[in-house]
Design an enzyme around this catalytic site. Sequence first.
Site, PDB file in Angstrom:
ATOM      1  N   GLU A  90       0.826  -1.213   0.000  1.00  0.00           N
ATOM      2  CA  GLU A  90       0.000   0.000   0.000  1.00  0.00           C
ATOM      3  C   GLU A  90       0.866   1.271   0.000  1.00  0.00           C
ATOM      4  OE1 GLU A  90      -3.352   2.238   2.656  1.00  0.00           O
ATOM      5  OE2 GLU A  90      -2.519   0.362   3.395  1.00  0.00           O
ATOM      6  N   ASP A  91       1.974   1.241   0.743  1.00  0.00           N
ATOM      7  CA  ASP A  91       2.739   2.479   0.963  1.00  0.00           C
ATOM      8  C   ASP A  91       3.952   2.661   0.056  1.00  0.00           C
ATOM      9  OD1 ASP A  91       0.979   2.969   2.939  1.00  0.00           O
ATOM     10  OD2 ASP A  91       2.277   2.405   4.601  1.00  0.00           O
TER      11      ASP A  91
END
Length: 739
Positions: A90-91
Amino acid sequence: MIEIDLEAENKAIAKEYKELLRISYQTLSEDDKKLIRKAFDVAVDAHKDQRRKSGEAYIFHPIAVAKIVASEIGLGATSIAAALMHDVVEDTDITVEDIEKMFNPKIARIVDGLTKMAKVKTDQEISMQAENFRKMLLTLNDDVRVILIKIADRLHNMQTMESMVDYKQAKIASETLYIYAPLAHRLGLYNIKTQLEDLGLKYTEPTVYNDIVSKMKESKEEQQAYIKSIADVLKQSLDEEGIEYTMKGRPKSVYSIRRKMLAQGVTFDEVYDKFALRIIYKSENHHDEKFLAWKIYSIVTDHYRPSPSRLRDWISSPKSTGYEALHITVMGPKGRWVEIQVRSERMDEIAEKGYAAHYKYKQGASEENSLDVWLNQLKEALENSETNAVDFVEDFKLNLYAKEIYVFTPKGEIKSLPKGATTLDFAFSIHSEIGVKTRGTRVNGKLVPLNHVLNSGDQVEIITSANQKPTAHWLEYVTTARAKNKIKNVLNESTKKIAEDGKEILTRKLRHLKVTLNEQTVNELVNFFKLQTSLDLFYRAGLGTIDNQQLKDFAAQKSNTLVNFFKKTIKRSPNASEHIHRDEISKNYDLLVFGAEQDRLEYKLSSCCNPIPGDEVFGFVTINEGIKVHRKDCPNAISMQSNFAYRIIQAKWIDSSQEEFKATLKITGMDTLGLTNELTKVISNQMNVNIQSISLSGEAGLFNGQVTVIVPNNVILKKLMDNIKKIDGVDKVSRVNNN
């Protein structure tokens, strides 16, 4: 700007990593350690430039989540590695495919499940949190570990929410109480459930929370001295019997004290059992384990009088979460009730760790197999995920948090059901096909209605019939999601069946009127009868609510070319057609009903989103203005759903023509042999008619009868009356006005 001592930070990270390996509940092999090390390196590198709101390096968060997964939930290397990398995709630029190449498909799938859960669109029509939750549960089909890591992630977020703004704290905390705590409870993670509930209370009702905490501190010494006085008495007898055990006093959680205060309407001082005493005994083999529990029970009750109504024996029949223990409530010194919990070391581990401890004690069982057992218990509520997310969550929550009852089958097998379950729920819990064929139910040998609420210890027998079919009323007779979903499916199928017959009837009738039933005719008929879909049209034809005169009117109108010309012209204007569509909807869906029971209640339409008949809506119970109805895509819906979920009630527009009504018929005639039989046959054969009550009497060759039937409309009632008149011996059939 804060100066960061990188050297000290790196040392702290290394220390946390060592701690993670040390506290793992599972015994880690060398390969396991290599796998975890590799995942740790990937995560450290991926998050190297990130910091949390508090200013600390981001990597501390995934390590903390992995520690919860390793020691509190007790999972193995695969889950620990996935927890370390749960935010990586996600990051950062790393993809799920990269993880699959570096590790294996299993870890990639778990990380993918966690990533999908984090990505939720904010523009959806319904509550974000409910939709998020639904997505989360659907990932169960892939791997239950996704949910376990998500719970660990949520626990760490709750533990470190200090530096967040108030409204975010309140939102995350209410979501935790709404979803994650019940889920942890259902999965047997009692420690985590307690922490989530207490932290949830801390941020949703800080004053109440702080007040209880400070009062618990004040009374702590006095409580401990009280518990010690009981423990000392019991120790002497336990030692004499040569039982190996440990004993600990355990304060009740802040949240459970708060719940008791609310439920019983009492103050903190009036809540008696704020402490429990736990006796954990050693047992070498399974046979002794049960024997020792009851031996300890007898020692406890030699000294203190038990409350018979508050004995909980979860050793003979464990909870469906796997929890086993004996809970005894006894009258202690100074006239106070005290709860004493008796568990073996094995039971204690299962209570703390849930299923991770189960397979540790099952020889040869793998983590995979045990998680499958667990998964199957939760899948039931996911059988049909077509309902909207808010309904789905409400149904699912009922099954998560419900207290359990234990009932017996006629053969003496034990089944667990949520408290409040009915005999019909029981039928569906055995098998869906038994559920739909249920004609009657017996409890403890007595015939009872299908909506009879069961109690623990009941023995339930189901009477089935091949001709039985569920009706819409059955939805009011059940509480479990499994039963509701199956009934809805069957009702939808029967609607389709009636519609298929209706299509044939319509084709035949129109042929007589020299009209061919094709796509164009169907659309014109749908407009003519102001319906929404062709299914509505065929369903009504199948029920018999479309009569011949209406079809003649349609055919006459169709042959009028001028009307046709105007209709086509009107259709070309987009605004006009939209107007017609709205008009159709409001004529068709004209009645607003609330809750599972579809009650008619007083309400106001809210001005922020101006719902109109046919819109998807929900009811919101306001403090001063009663029920306000909002559209599901109302700009305020998300905040209402997240922050005041308990105030939301289901609402929907229904077509009042699809309601069922009660009518009573009076029948007179000559009392001939077999008349009663013929009468019930005629009524039962009539489509969509149920007999509610029937009373018949004959005197000196005359026959008098009164029958109450449930019908959708008067067209069907007239048809039924005509058919009854044709029975040999019947003289008159009339409708009775109910007073």
